[in-house]
Design an enzyme around this catalytic site. Structure first.
Site, PDB file in Angstrom:
ATOM      1  N   SER A  47       0.817  -1.214   0.000  1.00 49.33           N
ATOM      2  CA  SER A  47       0.000   0.000   0.000  1.00 49.33           C
ATOM      3  C   SER A  47       0.846   1.258   0.000  1.00 49.33           C
ATOM      4  O   SER A  47       0.353   2.346  -0.320  1.00 49.33           O
ATOM      5  CB  SER A  47      -0.911   0.002   1.238  1.00 49.33           C
ATOM      6  OG  SER A  47      -0.134  -0.018   2.425  1.00 49.33           O
ATOM      7  N   LYS A  48       2.117   1.142   0.345  1.00 51.86           N
ATOM      8  CA  LYS A  48       2.989   2.309   0.439  1.00 51.86           C
ATOM      9  C   LYS A  48       3.311   2.930  -0.925  1.00 51.86           C
ATOM     10  O   LYS A  48       3.780   4.067  -0.988  1.00 51.86           O
ATOM     11  CB  LYS A  48       4.281   1.941   1.171  1.00 51.86           C
ATOM     12  CG  LYS A  48       4.067   1.492   2.605  1.00 51.86           C
ATOM     13  CD  LYS A  48       3.421   2.559   3.468  1.00 51.86           C
ATOM     14  CE  LYS A  48       3.351   2.151   4.931  1.00 51.86           C
ATOM     15  NZ  LYS A  48       2.755   3.196   5.787  1.00 51.86           N
ATOM     16  N   ASP A  49       3.044   2.199  -1.997  1.00 52.16           N
ATOM     17  CA  ASP A  49       3.205   2.798  -3.336  1.00 52.16           C
ATOM     18  C   ASP A  49       2.351   4.058  -3.462  1.00 52.16           C
ATOM     19  O   ASP A  49       2.748   5.039  -4.095  1.00 52.16           O
ATOM     20  CB  ASP A  49       2.759   1.812  -4.420  1.00 52.16           C
ATOM     21  CG  ASP A  49       3.781   0.733  -4.701  1.00 52.16           C
ATOM     22  OD1 ASP A  49       4.797   0.670  -3.991  1.00 52.16           O
ATOM     23  OD2 ASP A  49       3.546  -0.066  -5.631  1.00 52.16           O
ATOM     24  N   ALA A  52       4.011   6.993  -1.522  1.00 50.30           N
ATOM     25  CA  ALA A  52       5.297   7.371  -2.123  1.00 50.30           C
ATOM     26  C   ALA A  52       5.076   8.224  -3.366  1.00 50.30           C
ATOM     27  O   ALA A  52       5.673   9.297  -3.525  1.00 50.30           O
ATOM     28  CB  ALA A  52       6.105   6.122  -2.467  1.00 50.30           C
ATOM     29  N   THR A  79       7.574   1.245   2.756  1.00 47.65           N
ATOM     30  CA  THR A  79       7.625   2.614   2.245  1.00 47.65           C
ATOM     31  C   THR A  79       8.943   2.848   1.533  1.00 47.65           C
ATOM     32  O   THR A  79       8.995   3.495   0.478  1.00 47.65           O
ATOM     33  CB  THR A  79       7.463   3.638   3.384  1.00 47.65           C
ATOM     34  OG1 THR A  79       6.230   3.407   4.050  1.00 47.65           O
ATOM     35  CG2 THR A  79       7.468   5.063   2.847  1.00 47.65           C
TER      36      THR A  79
END
Length: 347
Positions: A47-49, A52, A79
Site C-alpha cells: 500500500s505504500k506505493d 510514495a 515505504t
C-alpha cells in the site's frame, strides 16, 4: 509504436486500483462477508506505493524536489521500497533509514532497487540519535538538495488514501461496507481511507489493529502516551513507540491488539487455505478479524473489508521460514507448514 490503452509508460501508472477478493475458506463459519483489499497488487507490492507516489509528485508540483535531488525516509521496509522504485523511475537518489527489525529480504530488496540503506537499532527510543527517525533527520540536515518524506507527520500520507483507497473500497463494495479493519502504524492508511468512507456513511465502523508493545491503543482510549506500554515486538509496519500526527484517532472507533505469534500463524493460514501470499502485517490484520469474530462483533448481513497491505515475498526469512518460527517458539502445534510437505530426492 502507436499508443495502446493497455500499455502503460512505466510502473507508476499501475499504482492503485487494487483488487478485492472474498476470504472464503477461513471465514466459512464466521458471521458476515469478508473482503480483502489486496495492496500487494501494487507494482511495489504494498500500500505504500500510494503514499510514495503522491508525496513525491506533490513535492514536484511545489517545486521543492528537482532532478538529481535526494529523497530520504524512515521506514520499516515497505515505504522504502516504494520510494526507491519511484526515485529510480523519476531519476532521484534515495537514502533510507531502516529499523533492524526489518527482514533481511526487505533490506536486500531496497539495495537491489538502488537505495542507500542505513540499518538502525529497533529497540531504542524515538529520540535516541541512533533511532531511524533521528538518523533520517540528521541525513536530511547534512545533504543539500534533499527532502525528508517524514511519513509519520506528513498529512499527505493520509491524503493519498483519502483520494484513492477510500473511493476504491466504496465503489468495489457498492457502498455496502459496514466495517473497515486496518493495521495502524503511521496511521495514513486507516485515517485517509476512513475519512473518505465516513463521509459517505458515518455508520461504517473503523477498527485499527495494534501490536502488543505499541502505545496506540491506550492512547486512543485514554489520550495518554504511556512509555510503560513500549517493549520489543516482531511485527513490522504495525504499532508505534510514538504518536504519529497523521493518525486521526477521532475517526477510529476502536483498536484491537494482536500478538506476534498469532499474526505469523494467521499469515501462513491465508497462504495455505486461501492461496493469498501475504506479509506479516496482513497476517496481523486477519488475526484481528478472527478475534473480532470471536467477540461477536459482526452479524450475518455485515460486509467487512480488511486491508492486506503487504506481500509475503518480503518475509521469506521470517514467518515463512520454519527455522525462524522455531527460534521464536512459534512452531509445533500451531505450525501451518512443516518439513513433511517437502520431499528431497537424493542419490
Amino acid at each position: 509504436m502507436k499508443k495502446n490503452k493497455n500499455v502503460v509508460n512505466n510502473l507508476l501508472e499501475l499504482v492503485g486500483n487494487t483488487p478485492m477478493v472474498k476470504i472464503d475458506n477461513l471465514t466459512r463459519d464466521f458471521s458476515g462477508t469478508f473482503l480483502a483489499k489486496l495492496e500487494s497488487a501494487n507494482p511495489g507490492h504494498s500500500s505504500k506505493d500510494r503514499i510514495a507516489l503522491h508525496i513525491v509528485e506533490s513535492a514536484e508540483k511545489k517545486g521543492i524536489l528537482k532532478p538529481g535531488d535526494t529523497i530520504i525516509e524512515t521506514t520499516s521496509g515497505n515505504t522504502g521500497f516504494s520510494l526507491a522504485m519511484v526515485s529510480l523511475i523519476k531519476g532521484y537518489k534515495c537514502i533510507l533509514a531502516v529499523s533492524s527489525k526489518s527482514s533481511s529480504d526487505k533490506i536486500d530488496m531496497l539495495k537491489a532497487m538502488g537505495a542507500k540503506v542505513y540499518v538502525c537499532p529497533a529497540n531504542v527510543s524515538a529520540d535516541d540519535p541512533r533511532s531511524y527517525y533521528e538518523v533520517a533527520k540528521r541525513l536530511h540536515s547534512e545533504i543539500k538538495g534533499s527532502i525528508y518524506i517524514n511519513q509519520y507527520f506528513n498529512d499527505l500520507n493520509a491524503d493519498a488514501h483519502y483520494s484513492s483507497t477510500g473511493p476504491e473500497i466504496w465503489n468495489q463494495t457498492d457502498g455496502d461496507i459496514t466495517h473497515l479493519i486496518v493495521c495502524s502504524g503511521t496511521g495514513g492508511t486507516i485515517s485517509g481511507t476512513a475519512r473518505y468512507l465516513k463521509e459517505k456513511n458515518p455508520n461504517i465502523k473503523v477498527i485499527g489493529v495494534d501490536a502488543y508493545g505499541s502505545v496506540l491503543k491506550k492512547y486512543h482510549e485514554t489520550g495518554e502516551f504511556d512509555e510503560n506500554e513500549i517493549y520489543p515486538y516482531r511485527i513490522e509496519g504495525l504499532g508505534k513507540n510514538l504518536i504519529p500526527s497523521v493518525t486521526d484517532f477521532e475517526i477510529i472507533d476502536r483498536y484491537i491488539k494482536v500478538t506476534d505469534e498469532d499474526s505469523a500463524h494467521s499469515a501462513r493460514q491465508l497462504v495455505k487455505y486461501e492461496g493469498i501470499f501475504v506479509g506479516y502485517t496482513s497476517g496481523a490484520a486477519f488475526q484481528a478479524v478472527k478475534q473480532l469474530n470471536d467477540e461477536k462483533e459482526f452479524n450475518k448481513t455485515d460486509v467487512i473489508v480488511v486491508i492486506f497491505p503487504d506481500h509475503g515475498s518480503r518475509y521469506l526469512s521470517k514467518i515463512y521460514s520454519d527455522k525462524w518460527m522455531e527460534n521464536q517458539g512459534f512452531s509445533d502445534s500451531k505450525r501451518e507448514i512443516n518439513n513433511n510437505d517437502i520431499q528431497y530426492i537424493r542419490k
